[in-house]
Design an enzyme around this catalytic site. Structure first.
Site, PDB file in Angstrom:
ATOM      1  N   ASP A  88       7.696  -1.820  -0.295  1.00  0.00           N
ATOM      2  CA  ASP A  88       6.567  -1.859  -1.221  1.00  0.00           C
ATOM      3  C   ASP A  88       6.625  -3.204  -1.943  1.00  0.00           C
ATOM      4  OD1 ASP A  88       4.862  -1.728  -3.346  1.00  0.00           O
ATOM      5  OD2 ASP A  88       5.483   0.253  -4.033  1.00  0.00           O
TER       6      ASP A  88
ATOM      7  N   HIS B 178       7.804   3.456  -7.558  1.00  0.00           N
ATOM      8  CA  HIS B 178       6.533   3.851  -8.177  1.00  0.00           C
ATOM      9  C   HIS B 178       6.111   5.171  -7.505  1.00  0.00           C
ATOM     10  CE1 HIS B 178       2.121   3.603  -8.762  1.00  0.00           C
ATOM     11  NE2 HIS B 178       2.347   2.692  -9.689  1.00  0.00           N
TER      12      HIS B 178
ATOM     13  N   LYS C 285      -2.962  -7.440  -7.881  1.00  0.00           N
ATOM     14  CA  LYS C 285      -1.770  -7.891  -8.608  1.00  0.00           C
ATOM     15  C   LYS C 285      -1.425  -9.326  -8.222  1.00  0.00           C
ATOM     16  CE  LYS C 285       0.231  -3.249  -8.672  1.00  0.00           C
ATOM     17  NZ  LYS C 285       0.086  -2.710 -10.012  1.00  0.00           N
TER      18      LYS C 285
ATOM     19  N   CYS D 177       4.165   5.113 -14.171  1.00  0.00           N
ATOM     20  CA  CYS D 177       4.061   5.699 -12.823  1.00  0.00           C
ATOM     21  C   CYS D 177       5.425   5.754 -12.150  1.00  0.00           C
ATOM     22  CB  CYS D 177       3.087   4.920 -11.944  1.00  0.00           C
ATOM     23  SG  CYS D 177       1.412   4.964 -12.516  1.00  0.00           S
TER      24      CYS D 177
ATOM     25  N   GLN E  25       4.893  -5.604  -6.364  1.00  0.00           N
ATOM     26  CA  GLN E  25       5.331  -6.429  -7.498  1.00  0.00           C
ATOM     27  C   GLN E  25       6.047  -7.700  -7.028  1.00  0.00           C
ATOM     28  OE1 GLN E  25       4.383  -5.998 -10.462  1.00  0.00           O
ATOM     29  NE2 GLN E  25       3.730  -3.859 -10.474  1.00  0.00           N
TER      30      GLN E  25
END
Ligand code: PMP
Length: 406
Positions: free
Chosen positions: A200, A123, A226, A364, A203
């Site tokens: 990261d 991202h 999220k 993104c 997600q």
């Protein structure tokens, strides 16, 4: 399977509504999930009963808010399997967490000529902060590529990592391709070469079980919005020995221990990295999102979402002209696609009018779009509250639109 999805949906009353006179089918949880009722109730309770600024010990309500805020740090530590509460820094989101590390790690450890490896499927939030830091320090960004199935070519790390490599920045789960990256393996490889890794987890955190000590991650970042939690709250997990060597990112109140006009000394972890009044309400309500996640068996959540993914993928592949980007076996509940000859924005807009909420655009992730030479795409993403019936509704709508637009 003991997950009771009908029961779970009752915890997200927003899902039970009509848009444009059609039942809402929310397939955009990768952008932001809906918030659990307990999260919303906690925000209200805080404001009705005991709101006050934290860490000042000024009065009863401030004390109560401080205790609740700090209890969420412990909850987050347990959620991640971290070693100590000092390793949990609250930020406003994944983006701020990565900017913090890029700046402070850069200041402490990166010199001219050094290299940072960034995967091709990141991202923008896990690309641009490294570019800015590299520009400031005279360092270089090196790209770890993925293949046409969306598999990260981790065998290339052997040649990409050099004595100049300082850090690898990689998504646990890619927001476009859905690929679940073998981060434990990447970290082990990196550590053999003395390279640190930032994962990261934006997600991943609400879809997979995460244990930062088992992964041996140096930094792990994610956003509350999220994971059925509030907006404006994020987490940076960092190993204590690294965070202790890194200078503050922002400065002001809370992050100091003593200030004179000649000299300031900084507070200890985690407060050194939490300048100013934080998102008190958000963090306290985030505690309820963690409790909610912990009330679900993560293995079952992952298995259920995988079932949604496989069912949707199979049905989508029956549609002529379907192009799915990201076909790795190890995949989370994200499907990015296009249909030959149909503009994604037309499709997205018309799906919306049929009650189906999807994401369209470049997600993104320009490098991923460029890899597949797509100007834009459509993405559907699943959360634990989605159902097979909703996928049927989506597929039915998609088939109708494809027949109309082709
Ligand atoms: N990384 C990934 C993989 C993401 O999916 C997102 C959100 N789309 C971000 C970073 C940025 O998160 P936030 O906007 O909450 O800071």
């Amino acid at each position: 399977m003991t997950l009771d999805i009908a029961r779970i949906r009752k915890d997200f009353p927003i899902l039970d509504q009509q848009v444009y006179n059609k039942p809402l089918v929310y397939l955009d949880s990768a952008a932001s999930s809906q918030k659990a009722l307990s999260v919303l109730k906690k925000e209200e309770q805080l404001h009705l009963e005991y709101y006050g600024n934290i860490h000042r010990g000024a009065h009863f309500m401030a004390d109560q808010a401080t205790n609740d805020f700090e209890a969420v740090r412990d909850l987050t530590k347990d959620l991640l399997g971290a070693n100590s509460r000092e390793e949990i820094i609250f930020t406003k989101g994944t983006t701020e967490s990565i900017n913090l590390v890029a700046f402070s790690f850069g200041e402490a450890f990166v010199n001219a000529g050094d290299e940072i490896i960034v995967s091709e499927m990141e991202h923008h939030a896990n690309i641009v902060p490294w570019q800015l830091m590299a520009a400031r320090k005279g360092a270089k960004i090196v790209v770890l590529p993925f293949d046409d199935h969306g598999r990260l070519e981790i065998e290339k790390l052997d040649e990409l990592m050099t004595s100049k490599t300082k850090l690898i920045a990689v998504a646990h789960v890619a927001n476009t391709l859905g690929t679940i990256n073998p981060v434990k393996q990447i970290i082990a490889k990196a550590h053999q070469a003395g390279v640190k890794v930032l994962v990261d987890g934006a997600q991943a955190i609400s879809h997979l079980k995460v244990d930062v000590q088992d992964l041996d991650a140096d930094f792990y970042v994610f956003s509350a919005h999220k994971m059925y939690g509030p907006n404006g709250v994020g987490v940076l997990y960092g190993k204590k020995e690294l965070l202790n060597q890194m200078p503050p990112y922002q400065s002001g109140g809370e992050m100091i221990s003593e200030v004179t006009f000649q000299k300031t000394s900084f507070n200890e972890l985690p407060y050194k990295f939490e300048a100013g009044t934080p998102n008190i309400t958000g963090v306290i309500a985030f505690g309820e999102a963690i409790r909610y996640l912990q009330s679900l068996a993560m293995d079952e959540v992952a298995a259920y979402e995988h079932q949604l993914l496989e069912y949707a993928t199979q049905k989508m592949n029956e549609i002529p002209g379907m192009l799915i980007f990201g076909t790795q076996k190890e995949k989370s509940g994200v499907i990015t696609f296009n249909i030959e000859g149909i503009h994604p924005f037309d499709l997205g807009t018309m799906l919306d009018k049929m009650g189906i909420a999807v994401r369209t655009g470049r997600l993104c992730a320009d490098p991923v779009m460029d890899h597949f030479q797509q100007p834009a795409t459509i993405r559907v993403s699943f959360a634990v509250y989605n159902t097979l019936e909703e996928i049927d509704q989506f597929i039915e709508a998609l088939k109708k639109l494809v027949a109309m637009l082709s």
